[in-house]
Every structure is written in C-alpha cells, then in structure tokens.
Design a protein around this motif. Structure first.
Motif, short mmCIF file in Angstrom:
data_model
loop_
_atom_site.label_atom_id
_atom_site.label_comp_id
_atom_site.label_asym_id
_atom_site.label_seq_id
_atom_site.Cartn_x
_atom_site.Cartn_y
_atom_site.Cartn_z
N ASP A 175 -9.23 -13.88 -5.92
CA ASP A 175 -8.29 -14.81 -6.54
C ASP A 175 -7.75 -14.33 -7.86
O ASP A 175 -7.89 -15.00 -8.89
CB ASP A 175 -8.96 -16.19 -6.73
N ILE A 176 -7.11 -13.18 -7.88
CA ILE A 176 -6.59 -12.66 -9.13
C ILE A 176 -5.08 -12.86 -9.14
O ILE A 176 -4.33 -12.04 -8.65
CB ILE A 176 -6.95 -11.17 -9.29
N PRO A 177 -4.63 -13.99 -9.67
CA PRO A 177 -3.19 -14.25 -9.68
C PRO A 177 -2.55 -13.71 -10.97
O PRO A 177 -3.22 -13.70 -12.01
CB PRO A 177 -3.13 -15.78 -9.66
N PRO A 178 -1.27 -13.32 -10.96
CA PRO A 178 -0.46 -13.21 -9.75
C PRO A 178 -0.55 -11.82 -9.14
O PRO A 178 0.15 -11.51 -8.20
CB PRO A 178 0.96 -13.46 -10.30
N VAL A 179 -1.38 -10.95 -9.74
CA VAL A 179 -1.48 -9.57 -9.25
C VAL A 179 -2.94 -9.19 -9.07
O VAL A 179 -3.86 -9.88 -9.51
CB VAL A 179 -0.81 -8.58 -10.22
N TYR A 180 -3.15 -8.05 -8.39
CA TYR A 180 -4.44 -7.42 -8.19
C TYR A 180 -5.40 -8.19 -7.27
O TYR A 180 -6.58 -8.26 -7.55
CB TYR A 180 -5.17 -7.16 -9.53
N PRO A 181 -4.98 -8.82 -6.19
CA PRO A 181 -5.97 -9.39 -5.29
C PRO A 181 -6.78 -8.28 -4.65
O PRO A 181 -6.25 -7.21 -4.34
CB PRO A 181 -5.12 -10.13 -4.25
N ASN A 182 -8.07 -8.51 -4.47
CA ASN A 182 -8.97 -7.52 -3.87
C ASN A 182 -8.88 -6.18 -4.59
O ASN A 182 -8.97 -5.12 -3.99
CB ASN A 182 -8.66 -7.33 -2.38
N ALA A 183 -8.74 -6.24 -5.91
CA ALA A 183 -8.49 -5.00 -6.66
C ALA A 183 -9.74 -4.18 -6.87
O ALA A 183 -9.67 -3.07 -7.36
CB ALA A 183 -7.87 -5.33 -8.02
N GLY A 184 -10.90 -4.72 -6.51
CA GLY A 184 -12.13 -3.99 -6.79
C GLY A 184 -12.48 -2.93 -5.79
O GLY A 184 -13.60 -2.43 -5.78
N ARG A 232 0.44 0.22 -7.53
CA ARG A 232 0.27 0.60 -6.13
C ARG A 232 1.63 0.63 -5.43
O ARG A 232 2.49 -0.22 -5.68
CB ARG A 232 -0.67 -0.39 -5.42
N THR A 233 1.79 1.58 -4.53
CA THR A 233 3.00 1.66 -3.73
C THR A 233 3.09 0.46 -2.79
O THR A 233 2.10 0.08 -2.15
CB THR A 233 3.02 2.96 -2.92
N ASP A 234 4.26 -0.16 -2.73
CA ASP A 234 4.46 -1.30 -1.84
C ASP A 234 5.02 -0.84 -0.50
O ASP A 234 5.76 0.15 -0.42
CB ASP A 234 5.46 -2.29 -2.47
N THR A 235 4.71 -1.59 0.56
CA THR A 235 5.33 -1.36 1.86
C THR A 235 6.69 -2.05 1.83
O THR A 235 6.82 -3.22 2.19
CB THR A 235 4.45 -1.89 3.00
N ALA A 236 7.69 -1.32 1.37
CA ALA A 236 9.02 -1.87 1.13
C ALA A 236 10.06 -1.12 1.94
O ALA A 236 9.91 0.07 2.21
CB ALA A 236 9.34 -1.79 -0.36
N LEU A 237 11.14 -1.83 2.31
CA LEU A 237 12.15 -1.26 3.19
C LEU A 237 13.55 -1.59 2.69
O LEU A 237 13.78 -2.63 2.04
CB LEU A 237 12.00 -1.82 4.61
N TYR A 238 14.49 -0.71 3.02
CA TYR A 238 15.92 -0.96 2.77
C TYR A 238 16.62 -0.96 4.12
O TYR A 238 16.43 -0.05 4.93
CB TYR A 238 16.49 0.14 1.87
N LYS A 239 17.44 -2.00 4.36
CA LYS A 239 18.14 -2.12 5.65
C LYS A 239 19.62 -1.83 5.43
O LYS A 239 20.36 -2.65 4.86
CB LYS A 239 17.94 -3.53 6.22
N SER A 282 0.51 -9.41 -4.04
CA SER A 282 0.38 -10.76 -3.46
C SER A 282 0.55 -10.78 -1.95
O SER A 282 0.31 -11.81 -1.32
CB SER A 282 1.44 -11.67 -4.08
N PHE A 283 0.98 -9.68 -1.37
CA PHE A 283 1.29 -9.56 0.06
C PHE A 283 2.41 -10.51 0.48
O PHE A 283 2.58 -10.82 1.64
CB PHE A 283 0.04 -9.79 0.93
N GLN A 284 3.18 -10.98 -0.51
CA GLN A 284 4.34 -11.80 -0.24
C GLN A 284 5.56 -10.90 -0.08
O GLN A 284 5.65 -9.83 -0.69
CB GLN A 284 4.57 -12.80 -1.37
N THR A 285 6.53 -11.34 0.73
CA THR A 285 7.73 -10.56 0.97
C THR A 285 8.91 -11.19 0.24
O THR A 285 9.16 -12.38 0.36
CB THR A 285 8.04 -10.49 2.47
N ARG A 286 9.61 -10.35 -0.54
CA ARG A 286 10.84 -10.76 -1.20
C ARG A 286 12.02 -10.08 -0.52
O ARG A 286 11.95 -8.89 -0.20
CB ARG A 286 10.81 -10.38 -2.68
N THR A 287 13.09 -10.82 -0.31
CA THR A 287 14.30 -10.27 0.28
C THR A 287 15.42 -10.35 -0.75
O THR A 287 15.74 -11.42 -1.25
CB THR A 287 14.71 -11.03 1.55
N LEU A 288 16.01 -9.20 -1.08
CA LEU A 288 17.03 -9.14 -2.12
C LEU A 288 18.23 -8.34 -1.61
O LEU A 288 18.07 -7.32 -0.92
CB LEU A 288 16.48 -8.48 -3.38
#
Length: 639
Positions: A295-304, A368-375, A388-394
C-alpha cells in the motif's frame, strides 16, 4: 541539516608507458603525479581510476599509490592472468564487493578492492617500500589530502609490454568538504501485524545542493527498538525512483533496544541471520526472498522486490538531489518496535551519470520502465504506470508524426513528445509543468536522434542528416554539429563511455560494425557485433553506468550482449520471430532487463526478464497489454 562532504576528482590524463623487452621495467613517467589542492580537513575516502590500461601479460603489472604524507598502498599486483588486455578501465574502491581475479581475464569498466595476490613485490627508488595496508581507508584515512599523489607503475618480469593510454584519476573525500548528511529526526513508530506499516510511511528527507551523480550512500537508523528484529523490513527509495532493501529477515529474535545502525557497503559484516542486531556499521542485509512493501500510494507498490546487493548497485550514477523515502514494515504479528531518533542519509556526489541517469519510458517517474504504447492510427499514448498499474490514455500528435519520448524538462520522468517532419518541429508535453513547448529543429528528411548530448539532465532536440548530427543543446539553446558515420548507417543513442553526455554512435549493416565517437569527439572505437538483420538493443545490462553493445536476433529470439564492464559475452533467449524487443529497467535496479512485446490482435503481451532475479521461469513477468499496430515506447530511441 549539517554541512555534508563532497568527493573531489583530480586527474592526470597523460599516458604511462612500459617497455621491458629483456628485463623488469618501470613506467614512463616514474612516477605519474597528481597535485591535490584546495581541500580542508583530513581524508575520509579515496578511490582511484585507471583509464585504458593495455598489457600483453597483466599478471606482471604492479601499481603502488603514494599519498602526500608518504602513506601508500599496493593497488594491484599479480592479478589478471596472462591474456592480452586492451583499453581496460578499472576503479579501485574499498566499497566494491569484488577483488580483481587472480588468473582469469582482467575485467573492464567495474570497480574492485585493491588486490595483491603475491608477496615480495619491489618498486625501485624513488618509490617507498610498500606498506602492509590492504585498503585505501587503512592507508590514507586521517591523512592530509593536499600535495602530490604519485602512481608508481612497474612491470615485474621481462618480454611483455604495456601502457595506460589515458592516465589516471583520483577522487578524494575529506572530513571538512561540503558534502552530505541530511536528517529527519522524527520518531517512526512501528506497526505490528501482517505487513504492519510504520506510522510515517514513508519518512522523507530532501537532499539539495549536490552536484553530479551519486558515488556513495550510507544510511543511519537512530534509536531502533524491536521485540523481534527478524520481522523488520526497511526499504530506501531515491529521488530517481531507484529502490533498495536495507534490511529484511535478519537480526534474529533477541530484543533490540535503542540501537544506532548504519548501513554502509564498506562495513566489515552483515547483520547476523540469527542476531543479535546491535549498534554497529553493517552491510545491507536481506536473508529472505519475496519481500513486498504494501500500500505505497501513489507510487512504489510492491517496491521491496529489488534484488540489489549493495547501495552502490542501486544508487551510484543516479540523481542525489530530491526526496529520499524510507519505508518500514513489520512483516509478522505479536511484536512491535519503533525508531525513536529517526534517520539520516550521507551522500557523496560528483560522479558521472552515464546510462544510469535515464530510465526509458518512465512516465510515472518511479525509476521503472512502464509498459507503454503509442498507437499511430489515432495518435494516442496508452501509458500503464508501473507505480499504480493504472492505464492513462492521452492524445498527442497527428498523422505523420514520429514519437520521440524523452525527459525534455529534466524532472526524471518521460515526456510525451513528437517530431513533425512536415514542419521540422518538436512538440513536447512537459510532465513537470503540464505545458507544451514547440521547437523548430530539423527538416522533413531528417532522422530524429533525441538524447542528452550536453549532459544537463534533459533530452536535446536532435536530428541526423546524412552523416551529420545537429544537436540543439538544451543547456544553452545553441547548435552543436558533429559529422559521424555514413548516411546509410543506423544511428544509435547511448552513453557508451559512461559520461554525462550521450555519445555519437552508428551501426553499419554493410560490415556489421558499431562505430562509436565519444561525446567529447576526442576518441572512437569500432566494434564488430551482430548481423545486418539483427535489431539493435543497446542498454546497461551489467549495471556499470555505461551502455552495452547488444543485438536481438528475431529469427531465434536470442539476445547477444557485449558487457562493457568486462568485455565478456552474454547470450539470453527471450522472444520469437515477429516480436518487438523492448529492453528497459522494469524492476528499478538500474540494470536493463531483457524484454519483448508480442503484438497480437486484441491482446498484445509483454515478456520481461527482471534482472534482479536469475533468468528462469521465476524471473519472467508477463503483462497483457496492447494491440496489433501499436508501437511499444520502450523500443524507441534506446537507451
């Protein structure tokens, strides 16, 4: 905050040569000298760097370092075996976990403890008799830093020859230098229970005023008490998002009462597994596996889950200034504790950032590198944050634009950016301010080659036109033009020399050779590596702060990596034909991970081998994200 200490670097780049066709030989010059001045206090730390050592029989190569007071130490003798070595860079550092090898290949690009395998070594006058010191600290700590430091080089047998083509450097830290102790004295109360969090979660310290990259970090926990020390997990996260587990599953079950514990790579021992945990300086210690910080908000979940074994491996070469975070967890029930005096961090800076400075495709700024994509079909960016493992669409860009992500505003997070060939314009959405910048730079036929060429921590708008590179230096908004390579070469971005500024590099398919011009434009190397059909996947796979030459052979799914630290060859299998290689630092340990993206309709998948875990099924991370036609951002403009 108390006034902290800064490492100061002194160099002598002049070559040192050895010729002994028939007998033992001495270096020319004998000795090679560095004059140190302007320092106050006494020596608290010394490291020594050799630049481009060459020898036909390294075992003959003996080096003696002598300080201004006459104190001295044998840096190396009777090591490295008999194989020829060329252009080897070596740093001598007490904090290194390794000694130089006795009979095997002399490595390059890494740091080692001073190492002397043999006995009875002699350096002719005017060199003094060697001392019995086996560490730089034992030889020089507490002595006066100013004056002449001398390096005496001897070849102790005949026939073979050698030289140090670019000389040597000396880094000196003193007790009165302006360096780094930063404090947070607030009490941290323990939280008991399964994954019980401490009251200050996280407890923060802001470091400021330091120049250059980190070269050393120590952490002190003051007034630590606990009924069952084995339950304590302590995680440190740096300003760049890099993370490190200081303590876990160590110290046994005996109560610890108001202990002051300093975590220092150079300490003599770790915390005992069965205890006791007492006031002492100790190496970071983790006897368990699978530790997570909840529960490390808003960053670093499971960071250990970081697998670093030394503070240096996590933080050296990264940013010192910014917020440092300390997370403490009690991972079992029926015991409790606290840290009555808070904590402090001691930082030595002044080093080179090299490849460690940037984490490609890190849009949430957690290191950390994110699993991010450009379409390209709709010019949208799909960013799955590792924090956060949340997906943002921009939406950013339009048809015909080329994505050129990078850290253009210097906040250590990746920015959305596109190069518009039709207008010769760079359009960047700055993550630090949520504002856009429009920069004219280039023409329609140019190839964008964004990287930090001026070493100011910001990506520069840069293009390649034929064999010419045109860099808009962000530090001064001025042009730097460099001619390197042929128009048919493939440009490659990277910090192959480990300096703050990126180098100029190309891969020539016609002769399968990498041609690398250093950032200063003063030297180059030509390295045959790969096939014309391979994909280029440069990255820092060995964690030495320098970009490694590497290719991915899609026909077999094999990675071939030339490690800059020791010039050894590493082969790893990951992927199948049709995959896209996406190397990046997905686990935040400053080491590039081997990864591929498999774009299939309705269900693209990422297959990542985290470097913090040995290659195998347990290390493989799978993330289903993406679609056919998407471009994985981690594949763009590496590293």
């Amino acid at each position: 905050m108390v006034s902290p200490a800064l490492a100061v670097v002194f160099t002598n780049p002049a070559a040192i040569t050895l010729t002994d066709a028939t007998a033992t030989g001495i270096g020319n010059p004998y000795s090679s000298n560095i004059s140190v001045s302007g320092l106050t206090g006494t020596v608290t730390n010394v490291t020594v760097a050799l630049r481009n050592l060459n020898h036909t029989f390294p075992d003959d190569f003996d080096l003696l370092l002598v300080g201004p007071t006459g104190a001295n130490i044998i840096l190396m003798s009777d090591v490295g075996g008999s194989d020829d070595r060329a252009n080897v860079d070596i740093t001598f550092d007490d904090a290194s976990p390794n000694s130089l090898p006795d009979a095997t290949l002399l490595p390059s690009g890494a740091s080692f403890k001073p190492t002397n395998i043999g006995t009875g070594d002699i350096w002719p006058a005017p060199a003094p008799a060697p001392s019995v010191s086996t560490t730089l600290a034992a030889a020089f700590n507490g002595t006066a830093p100013n004056g002449t430091w001398s390096l005496f080089v001897v070849d102790d047998l005949g026939v073979d020859m050698g030289f140090i083509s670019n000389g040597w450097g000396l880094t000196v830290t003193t007790s009165a230098s302006p360096a780094t102790t930063f404090n947070n004295g607030a009490t941290i109360s323990g939280g008991d229970g399964a994954r019980g969090r401490a009251s200050a979660y996280s407890s923060n310290i802001t470091a400021s005023g330091l120049s250059g990259a980190i070269t050393d970090v120590n952490v002190t926990i003051t007034g630590l008490s606990h009924l069952n020390p084995d339950d304590i997990d302590i995680l440190l996260v740096g300003p760049s998002g890099k993370k490190f587990l200081l303590l876990s599953d160590a110290g046994g079950t005996t109560d610890v009462v108001t202990a002051n514990v300093t975590f220092d790579d150079a300490a003599a021992a770790t915390v005992p597994d069965a205890g006791p945990l007492v006031t002492a300086s100790v190496k970071p210690t983790n006897f368990g596996t699978g530790d997570t910080m909840p529960d490390i908000p808003p960053v670093y979940p499971n960071a250990g889950t970081a697998g670093s074994t030394t503070l240096a491996s996590a933080f050296n070469g990264t940013e010192a200034n910014g917020v440092w975070r300390l997370y403490i967890v009690d991972d079992a029930t029926t015991s409790a504790g606290d840290v009555a005096g808070g904590w402090s961090i001691d930082i030595t800076a002044g080093g080179a950032f090299g490849a460690s400075r940037f984490t490609n495709a890190d849009f949430d700024n957690d290191g950390r590198t994110d699993t991010a994509l450009y379409k390209p079909s709709n010019n949208r960016w799909y960013l799955r944050d590792s924090s956060s493992f949340q997906t943002r669409t921009l939406h950013w860009g339009m048809a015909g634009d080329i994505p050129v992500p990078g850290d253009y505003d210097g906040d250590r997070g990746a920015d959305l950016a596109i190069y518009r060939p039709s207008a010769g314009q760079w359009i960047v959405f700055n993550s630090a301010t949520s504002t856009a910048t429009f920069t004219p730079w280039g023409i329609a036929s140019d190839t964008p080659v964004p990287a930090d060429y001026d070493g100011d921590g910001k990506t520069d708008c840069s293009v390649r036109r034929g064999g010419d590179w045109y860099i808009r230096q962000s530090a001064t908004a001025t042009l730097r033009a460099v001619n390197w390579g042929l128009g048919t070469d493939i440009p490659v971005m990277g910090h192959f020399g480990g300096t703050n500024g990126a180098d100029f590099a190309v891969f020539r398919p016609s002769d399968t050779t990498w041609y690398i011009l250093n950032n200063a434009g003063s030297s180059f190397q030509a390295v045959p590596w790969g096939l014309a059909t391979d994909e280029l996947v440069p990255g820092d796979y060995d964690g030495d702060g320098r970009t490694d030459i590497a290719v991915w052979r899609g026909s077999a799914g094999d990675w071939y990596i030339l490690r800059s630290s020791d010039t050894s060859f590493m082969a790893v299998h990951n992927g199948i034909a049709g995959d896209t290689p996406v190397p990046g630092d997905y686990d935040g340990d400053t080491i590039t991970d081997v990864a591929v993206w498999r774009g299939t309709a309705g269900g693209g998948a990422w297959y990542i081998y985290n470097s913090g875990t040995p290659i195998g099924a347990a290390a493989l991370k799978t993330d289903n994200f993406g679609d056919t036609g998407d471009i994985p951002i981690a594949n763009l403009y590496l590293p």
